[in-house]
Motif scaffolding. Structure first.
Motif, short mmCIF file in Angstrom:
data_model
loop_
_atom_site.label_atom_id
_atom_site.label_comp_id
_atom_site.label_asym_id
_atom_site.label_seq_id
_atom_site.Cartn_x
_atom_site.Cartn_y
_atom_site.Cartn_z
N SER A 6 0.83 -1.22 0.00
CA SER A 6 0.00 0.00 0.00
C SER A 6 0.86 1.26 0.00
CB SER A 6 -0.97 0.00 1.18
OG SER A 6 -0.27 0.05 2.39
N ARG A 7 2.13 1.15 0.41
CA ARG A 7 2.99 2.34 0.31
C ARG A 7 3.21 2.70 -1.15
NH1 ARG A 7 6.69 4.20 -2.04
NH2 ARG A 7 7.03 2.16 -2.96
N ARG A 8 2.77 3.85 -1.53
CA ARG A 8 2.98 4.36 -2.88
C ARG A 8 3.50 5.79 -2.74
NH1 ARG A 8 0.12 2.61 -7.03
NH2 ARG A 8 1.87 3.63 -8.07
N SER A 9 4.14 6.30 -3.76
CA SER A 9 4.57 7.70 -3.70
C SER A 9 3.35 8.60 -3.77
CB SER A 9 5.51 8.01 -4.86
OG SER A 9 6.73 7.31 -4.67
N ILE A 10 3.16 9.39 -2.73
CA ILE A 10 2.03 10.32 -2.65
C ILE A 10 2.55 11.72 -2.93
CG2 ILE A 10 0.34 11.32 -1.03
CD1 ILE A 10 -0.38 8.46 -2.06
N ARG A 11 1.90 12.39 -3.86
CA ARG A 11 2.39 13.69 -4.31
C ARG A 11 1.37 14.81 -4.09
NH1 ARG A 11 4.43 9.79 -8.02
NH2 ARG A 11 6.71 9.66 -7.88
N LYS A 12 0.26 14.47 -3.42
CA LYS A 12 -0.75 15.50 -3.07
C LYS A 12 -1.10 15.33 -1.59
CE LYS A 12 -2.87 16.25 -7.56
NZ LYS A 12 -2.66 15.09 -8.46
N PRO A 61 14.55 19.43 -9.01
CA PRO A 61 13.81 19.59 -10.26
C PRO A 61 12.51 18.79 -10.32
CG PRO A 61 16.07 18.80 -10.66
CD PRO A 61 15.92 18.96 -9.19
N HIS A 62 12.44 17.69 -9.57
CA HIS A 62 11.21 16.89 -9.56
C HIS A 62 10.59 16.90 -8.17
CE1 HIS A 62 12.69 15.62 -13.41
NE2 HIS A 62 13.81 15.21 -12.84
N GLY A 63 10.78 18.01 -7.46
CA GLY A 63 10.34 18.06 -6.06
C GLY A 63 9.42 19.21 -5.74
N SER A 112 3.89 9.69 1.67
CA SER A 112 5.29 10.09 1.56
C SER A 112 5.75 10.03 0.12
CB SER A 112 6.16 9.15 2.41
OG SER A 112 6.12 7.84 1.87
N CYS A 113 6.77 10.80 -0.18
CA CYS A 113 7.43 10.68 -1.48
C CYS A 113 8.93 10.93 -1.31
CB CYS A 113 6.84 11.67 -2.49
SG CYS A 113 7.44 11.37 -4.19
N TRP A 114 9.71 10.00 -1.80
CA TRP A 114 11.18 10.10 -1.78
C TRP A 114 11.58 11.04 -2.91
CZ3 TRP A 114 14.54 5.22 -0.60
CH2 TRP A 114 15.89 5.47 -0.83
N LEU A 115 12.30 12.10 -2.59
CA LEU A 115 12.78 13.04 -3.61
C LEU A 115 14.30 12.91 -3.67
CD1 LEU A 115 10.50 16.05 -2.54
CD2 LEU A 115 10.07 14.38 -4.36
N GLY A 116 14.77 12.54 -4.81
CA GLY A 116 16.19 12.22 -4.94
C GLY A 116 17.10 13.43 -4.86
N VAL A 117 18.16 13.30 -4.10
CA VAL A 117 19.22 14.33 -4.01
C VAL A 117 20.53 13.70 -4.50
CG1 VAL A 117 20.54 15.84 -2.48
CG2 VAL A 117 18.07 15.53 -2.12
N THR A 156 1.70 -4.34 -6.69
CA THR A 156 2.84 -5.24 -6.58
C THR A 156 3.64 -5.14 -7.86
OG1 THR A 156 3.61 -7.50 -6.30
CG2 THR A 156 1.47 -7.24 -7.39
N ARG A 157 4.94 -5.12 -7.70
CA ARG A 157 5.81 -5.16 -8.89
C ARG A 157 6.58 -6.48 -8.89
NH1 ARG A 157 6.99 0.16 -7.27
NH2 ARG A 157 9.25 0.01 -7.45
N PHE A 158 5.93 -7.47 -8.29
CA PHE A 158 6.54 -8.79 -8.22
C PHE A 158 6.87 -9.30 -9.63
CE2 PHE A 158 6.33 -13.46 -8.12
CZ PHE A 158 7.31 -13.69 -7.18
C1 LIG Z 1 16.36 7.33 -5.30
C2 LIG Z 1 14.95 7.77 -5.60
C3 LIG Z 1 14.71 9.03 -6.09
C4 LIG Z 1 13.41 9.47 -6.36
N1 LIG Z 1 13.21 10.76 -6.77
C5 LIG Z 1 11.96 11.20 -6.98
C6 LIG Z 1 11.74 12.57 -7.31
O1 LIG Z 1 12.69 13.38 -7.41
N2 LIG Z 1 10.46 13.00 -7.49
C7 LIG Z 1 9.39 12.14 -7.38
O2 LIG Z 1 8.26 12.60 -7.56
N3 LIG Z 1 9.57 10.83 -7.05
C8 LIG Z 1 10.81 10.35 -6.85
N4 LIG Z 1 11.02 9.04 -6.46
C9 LIG Z 1 9.85 8.13 -6.32
C10 LIG Z 1 9.76 7.14 -7.49
O3 LIG Z 1 9.36 7.82 -8.65
C11 LIG Z 1 8.72 6.03 -7.11
O4 LIG Z 1 9.13 5.39 -5.93
C12 LIG Z 1 8.57 4.99 -8.23
O5 LIG Z 1 7.97 5.56 -9.37
C13 LIG Z 1 7.68 3.81 -7.78
O6 LIG Z 1 6.39 4.27 -7.40
P1 LIG Z 1 5.81 4.01 -5.93
O7 LIG Z 1 6.72 4.71 -4.94
O8 LIG Z 1 4.42 4.62 -5.93
O9 LIG Z 1 5.78 2.54 -5.67
C14 LIG Z 1 12.31 8.59 -6.17
C15 LIG Z 1 12.55 7.30 -5.66
C16 LIG Z 1 13.85 6.90 -5.35
C17 LIG Z 1 14.08 5.53 -4.74
#
Ligand SMILES: Cc1cc2nc3c(=O)[nH]c(=O)nc-3n(C[C@H](O)[C@H](O)[C@H](O)COP(=O)(O)O)c2cc1C
Length: 168
Positions: A6-12, A61-63, A112-117, A156-158
């Motif tokens: 259920s953990r997915r990248s949430i952007r809103k 740039p993607h944050g 949550s959303c991971w933003l890469g640095v 799942t990305r199995f």
């Molecule tokens: C190292 C890393 C950098 C990422 N950077 C970004 C980012 O800059 N902006 C963003 O919106 N998502 C970013 N993500 C999230 C990925 O796009 C996301 O985890 C992937 O598409 C899979 O989707 P999910 O998290 O919903 O399973 C990053 C994830 C990782 C692990």
């Protein structure tokens, strides 16, 4: 609930702040991750000031979504504190902490959303300068956190082809 799916990248995100005690629990979970030689080289800068969120997002740039998050956590690694002073060990330890952080947030229904640095030089330098970080403290990622204003289906990305028993 399977928090792994259920953990997915949430952007809103909604405008609701994350209570302090919840943030502390999430960071406790982050710091429960494995760490080479138990060096725990991670450091966390929690940002809940709107102007600072906007400032930090300008280095990513993607944050842009960070501006609407309740808070952002700049997850850093202390190279002086990492096993063998190794960047690789530091990155592995910090990444384990980040994944714990994401799953802990999900278990509390916080998006949550991971933003890469790392390893982008311009992002590392922009954030390091902004926070006047000492040279040994390396920003690895910024994690946007907040109550969800979008829903995403568990996924799942199995892929069975990624699994290799007793050889490649
Ligand atoms: C190292 C890393 C950098 C990422 N950077 C970004 C980012 O800059 N902006 C963003 O919106 N998502 C970013 N993500 C999230 C990925 O796009 C996301 O985890 C992937 O598409 C899979 O989707 P999910 O998290 O919903 O399973 C990053 C994830 C990782 C692990």
């Amino acid at each position: 609930m399977n928090i792994f799916k259920s953990r997915r990248s949430i952007r809103k995100f909604t405008a609701e702040p994350i209570p302090q005690e919840v943030m502390t629990s999430i960071l406790e979970d982050a710091m429960s991750g494995p760490s080479a030689m138990r060096r725990d080289p991670w450091e966390f800068i929690v940002i809940n000031d709107k102007k600072m969120l906007a400032d930090v997002s300008s280095f990513l740039p993607h944050g842009g979504l960070l501006q609407d998050a309740a808070c952002g956590v700049v997850v850093c690694g202390d190279i002086k504190n990492a096993h063998d002073n190794s960047e690789s060990y530091m990155l592995q330890d910090v990444s384990a902490a980040i994944e714990n952080l994401l799953l802990s947030a999900e278990s509390r229904n916080i998006g949550s959303c991971w933003l890469g640095v790392h390893p982008r030089r311009d992002r590392i330098e922009g954030i390091s300068r902004y926070f006047s970080l000492p040279e040994n403290i390396i920003p690895v990622a910024v994690i946007a956190l907040g109550f969800k204003a979008e829903t995403k289906a568990p996924e799942t990305r199995f892929n069975i082809n990624k699994i290799h028993y007793n050889g490649f």
